[in-house]
Scaffold this motif. Sequence first.
Motif, PDB file in Angstrom:
ATOM      1  N   ALA A 101       3.650  17.852  -1.440  1.00 48.72           N
ATOM      2  CA  ALA A 101       4.813  17.334  -2.184  1.00 48.72           C
ATOM      3  C   ALA A 101       5.349  16.039  -1.600  1.00 48.72           C
ATOM      4  CB  ALA A 101       5.909  18.395  -2.262  1.00 48.72           C
ATOM      5  N   ILE A 102       4.457  15.253  -0.992  1.00 43.23           N
ATOM      6  CA  ILE A 102       4.824  13.872  -0.648  1.00 43.23           C
ATOM      7  C   ILE A 102       4.725  13.080  -1.936  1.00 43.23           C
ATOM      8  CG2 ILE A 102       3.988  11.795   0.576  1.00 43.23           C
ATOM      9  CD1 ILE A 102       3.173  13.661   2.881  1.00 43.23           C
ATOM     10  N   VAL A 103       5.595  12.078  -2.100  1.00 46.04           N
ATOM     11  CA  VAL A 103       5.535  11.281  -3.323  1.00 46.04           C
ATOM     12  C   VAL A 103       4.616  10.073  -3.118  1.00 46.04           C
ATOM     13  CG1 VAL A 103       7.632   9.952  -2.757  1.00 46.04           C
ATOM     14  CG2 VAL A 103       6.901  10.125  -5.131  1.00 46.04           C
ATOM     15  N   GLY A 104       3.821   9.764  -4.143  1.00 49.20           N
ATOM     16  CA  GLY A 104       3.037   8.537  -4.138  1.00 49.20           C
ATOM     17  C   GLY A 104       1.718   8.609  -3.382  1.00 49.20           C
ATOM     18  N   ALA A 105       1.108   7.427  -3.241  1.00 53.87           N
ATOM     19  CA  ALA A 105      -0.206   7.321  -2.611  1.00 53.87           C
ATOM     20  C   ALA A 105      -0.207   7.821  -1.167  1.00 53.87           C
ATOM     21  CB  ALA A 105      -0.674   5.864  -2.653  1.00 53.87           C
ATOM     22  N   ALA A 106       0.949   7.824  -0.519  1.00 55.17           N
ATOM     23  CA  ALA A 106       1.040   8.324   0.862  1.00 55.17           C
ATOM     24  C   ALA A 106       0.622   9.782   0.956  1.00 55.17           C
ATOM     25  CB  ALA A 106       2.467   8.152   1.382  1.00 55.17           C
ATOM     26  N   GLY A 107       0.612  10.478  -0.174  1.00 58.42           N
ATOM     27  CA  GLY A 107       0.238  11.893  -0.166  1.00 58.42           C
ATOM     28  C   GLY A 107      -1.257  12.131  -0.167  1.00 58.42           C
ATOM     29  N   LEU A 122      -1.413  23.618  -3.086  1.00 55.39           N
ATOM     30  CA  LEU A 122      -0.509  23.594  -4.234  1.00 55.39           C
ATOM     31  C   LEU A 122      -0.175  22.133  -4.492  1.00 55.39           C
ATOM     32  CD1 LEU A 122       1.843  26.572  -3.278  1.00 55.39           C
ATOM     33  CD2 LEU A 122      -0.521  26.598  -4.065  1.00 55.39           C
ATOM     34  N   LEU A 123      -0.673  21.619  -5.606  1.00 55.36           N
ATOM     35  CA  LEU A 123      -0.634  20.169  -5.828  1.00 55.36           C
ATOM     36  C   LEU A 123       0.559  19.735  -6.671  1.00 55.36           C
ATOM     37  CD1 LEU A 123      -2.287  17.544  -5.268  1.00 55.36           C
ATOM     38  CD2 LEU A 123      -3.159  17.801  -7.594  1.00 55.36           C
ATOM     39  N   ALA A 124       1.547  19.136  -6.001  1.00 48.15           N
ATOM     40  CA  ALA A 124       2.632  18.451  -6.722  1.00 48.15           C
ATOM     41  C   ALA A 124       2.330  16.955  -6.773  1.00 48.15           C
ATOM     42  CB  ALA A 124       3.974  18.701  -6.042  1.00 48.15           C
ATOM     43  N   ASN A 125       1.726  16.437  -5.716  1.00 49.40           N
ATOM     44  CA  ASN A 125       1.432  15.003  -5.588  1.00 49.40           C
ATOM     45  C   ASN A 125       0.340  14.571  -6.573  1.00 49.40           C
ATOM     46  OD1 ASN A 125      -0.574  12.960  -3.740  1.00 49.40           O
ATOM     47  ND2 ASN A 125       1.551  12.357  -3.955  1.00 49.40           N
ATOM     48  N   LYS A 126       0.775  14.335  -7.824  1.00 45.24           N
ATOM     49  CA  LYS A 126      -0.187  13.963  -8.874  1.00 45.24           C
ATOM     50  C   LYS A 126      -0.893  12.658  -8.561  1.00 45.24           C
ATOM     51  CE  LYS A 126       3.561  14.018 -11.377  1.00 45.24           C
ATOM     52  NZ  LYS A 126       4.355  14.336 -12.541  1.00 45.24           N
ATOM     53  N   GLU A 127      -0.192  11.775  -7.777  1.00 44.84           N
ATOM     54  CA  GLU A 127      -0.768  10.458  -7.500  1.00 44.84           C
ATOM     55  C   GLU A 127      -2.114  10.560  -6.786  1.00 44.84           C
ATOM     56  OE1 GLU A 127       2.390  11.378  -6.746  1.00 44.84           O
ATOM     57  OE2 GLU A 127       3.809   9.900  -7.523  1.00 44.84           O
ATOM     58  N   SER A 128      -2.329  11.609  -5.981  1.00 48.76           N
ATOM     59  CA  SER A 128      -3.618  11.688  -5.277  1.00 48.76           C
ATOM     60  C   SER A 128      -4.771  11.907  -6.259  1.00 48.76           C
ATOM     61  CB  SER A 128      -3.597  12.733  -4.155  1.00 48.76           C
ATOM     62  OG  SER A 128      -3.166  13.959  -4.620  1.00 48.76           O
ATOM     63  N   LEU A 129      -4.551  12.683  -7.315  1.00 47.85           N
ATOM     64  CA  LEU A 129      -5.612  12.863  -8.320  1.00 47.85           C
ATOM     65  C   LEU A 129      -5.775  11.616  -9.187  1.00 47.85           C
ATOM     66  CD1 LEU A 129      -5.521  16.399  -9.958  1.00 47.85           C
ATOM     67  CD2 LEU A 129      -7.356  15.362  -8.636  1.00 47.85           C
ATOM     68  N   VAL A 130      -4.657  10.934  -9.445  1.00 47.92           N
ATOM     69  CA  VAL A 130      -4.733   9.716 -10.259  1.00 47.92           C
ATOM     70  C   VAL A 130      -5.503   8.625  -9.512  1.00 47.92           C
ATOM     71  CG1 VAL A 130      -3.338   7.875 -11.313  1.00 47.92           C
ATOM     72  CG2 VAL A 130      -2.621  10.259 -11.526  1.00 47.92           C
ATOM     73  N   LEU A 331      -3.553   1.112 -11.682  1.00 45.00           N
ATOM     74  CA  LEU A 331      -2.321   1.317 -12.446  1.00 45.00           C
ATOM     75  C   LEU A 331      -1.268   2.034 -11.594  1.00 45.00           C
ATOM     76  CD1 LEU A 331      -1.161   1.001 -15.378  1.00 45.00           C
ATOM     77  CD2 LEU A 331      -1.847   3.384 -15.728  1.00 45.00           C
ATOM     78  N   ASN A 332      -1.702   3.066 -10.876  1.00 42.90           N
ATOM     79  CA  ASN A 332      -0.770   3.842 -10.045  1.00 42.90           C
ATOM     80  C   ASN A 332      -0.147   2.990  -8.942  1.00 42.90           C
ATOM     81  OD1 ASN A 332       0.358   6.427  -8.945  1.00 42.90           O
ATOM     82  ND2 ASN A 332      -0.935   5.816  -7.216  1.00 42.90           N
ATOM     83  N   ALA A 333      -0.970   2.188  -8.279  1.00 36.53           N
ATOM     84  CA  ALA A 333      -0.457   1.365  -7.172  1.00 36.53           C
ATOM     85  C   ALA A 333       0.522   0.323  -7.691  1.00 36.53           C
ATOM     86  CB  ALA A 333      -1.629   0.696  -6.451  1.00 36.53           C
ATOM     87  N   ALA A 334       0.156  -0.350  -8.792  1.00 41.82           N
ATOM     88  CA  ALA A 334       1.056  -1.351  -9.370  1.00 41.82           C
ATOM     89  C   ALA A 334       2.355  -0.691  -9.808  1.00 41.82           C
ATOM     90  CB  ALA A 334       0.373  -2.034 -10.558  1.00 41.82           C
ATOM     91  N   ASN A 335       2.244   0.521 -10.338  1.00 41.47           N
ATOM     92  CA  ASN A 335       3.441   1.239 -10.789  1.00 41.47           C
ATOM     93  C   ASN A 335       4.357   1.572  -9.606  1.00 41.47           C
ATOM     94  OD1 ASN A 335       5.019   2.754 -12.825  1.00 41.47           O
ATOM     95  ND2 ASN A 335       4.350   4.531 -11.637  1.00 41.47           N
ATOM     96  N   GLU A 336       3.784   2.001  -8.488  1.00 45.36           N
ATOM     97  CA  GLU A 336       4.630   2.314  -7.325  1.00 45.36           C
ATOM     98  C   GLU A 336       5.420   1.083  -6.882  1.00 45.36           C
ATOM     99  OE1 GLU A 336       2.991   4.575  -4.070  1.00 45.36           O
ATOM    100  OE2 GLU A 336       1.855   5.858  -5.422  1.00 45.36           O
TER     101      GLU A 336
END
Length: 392
Positions: A101-107, A122-130, A331-336
């Motif tokens: 449950a870390i937010v963003g690419a840091a997860g 338990l995957l909350a950090n969607k950014e890692s899959l993106v 897209l994810n990195a630019a969005n962060e």
Amino acid sequence: MSSVQTVTVLGATGSIGCSTLDVLARHPERFEVYALTANSRLDALFDQVLAHRPRYAVVQSESQAEVFLTRLKDNGLSTQVLYGEAGLCQVAAEADVCMAAIVGAAGLMPTLSAVRAGRKVLLANKESLVMAGQLFMDAVAESGACLLPIDSEHNAIFQCLPRFVDNGLDELGVSRILLTGSGGPFRQRPIATLSTVTPDEACAHPNWSMGRKISVDSATMMNKGLELVEACWLFRCPPSRIDVVVHPQSVIHSMVEYVDGSVLAQLGNPDMRTPIAHALAWPERIASGVGSLNLIAQARLDFEAPDEQRFPCLRLAREAAEAGGTASAILNAANEVAVAAFLDGQLAFTAIPQILEKVVESQENCEPRTLAIVQAADAEARERASRLIQAL
Ligand code: NAD
Ligand code: MG
């Protein structure tokens, strides 16, 4: 039931982290907190360590770790203190269960560490899959990790499926996935006024209380776009099999349609403790503290098509999902970067999709064969986005 399971909560001081600790505290006979991690809110982390007595606490830097350790010792606490990505990866790999449950690419790296150790993740950090969907899912297959979705939509879809999706939706008789989203705080606001909305207005989600980054993503509907990519990986399906449906009440958390015409939905009050408890206990069920759903008081469930003019991020995410490669990492990195600039008051809300579109158009899409390639694409997109924002 088996013996007590140890749990690491990555991002313990965040919205998901706090909800996770709330559920864990209700079931001391099942779970023992192994490690808690935080980036900046060390007072909150201290209170959590006091309440849960984990073996480890993980902070950002060595200097923070020294100060934090002294504070713990002065208060008679024997929790050990680690720091940085190495500390995060260590505690993620060591516990039976890892809440990511870390937010963003840091997860990404800590979550992957738990996956590679074959843990229940338990995957909350969607950014890692993106960012690194293929590499991530390959690592899950290789280690035999049990990957369970926490994102309420993906948890709902998982609950509506008969079993894990190993070879695609056809095998399960699923024709399509209906990914629901509330439409966020600006669903009905006049489009002409969106350029002047404030960070606090963007973070005032009508149904969910969440961290600030994901709240802004909900307001742009980039969150639904990231979830579309996340669903493609989790359920091994092409983006064309996933329809986004706007459902303002957030009572239905998503749906699965079968070839016979059946549509299964998962409903509940919008409270993340439900998917957290579901995944923690799966395949059993445990109490989460969430109240009973009152459908009579709710009275209505509404649905509408997403407005792509209002929410260009949704289109950008679908295009990235279709393009594959490093497109969604870019897209994810630019969005962060763009969201952080908006939260900082440096960028207009409506400039977020403009920045993203420019970065995506200008950066080459590569085959994400290795993590190094993904991380390089992420770094390049951050730099491009920062330069574009500075030039405004
Ligand atoms: P949040 O901002 O409330 O908390 C983030 C946590 O991550 C904090 O504990 C923070 O200390 C930690 N963190 C931030 N940057 C870090 C870094 N660089 N290194 C190490 N730790 C760092 O966020 P949240 O709302 O709890 O969301 C967490 C994740 O869960 C996100 O990926 C989000 O998309 C996902 N998610 C959240 C919700 C929700 O309801 N909040 C729902 C679905 C999915
Ligand atoms: Mg969600």
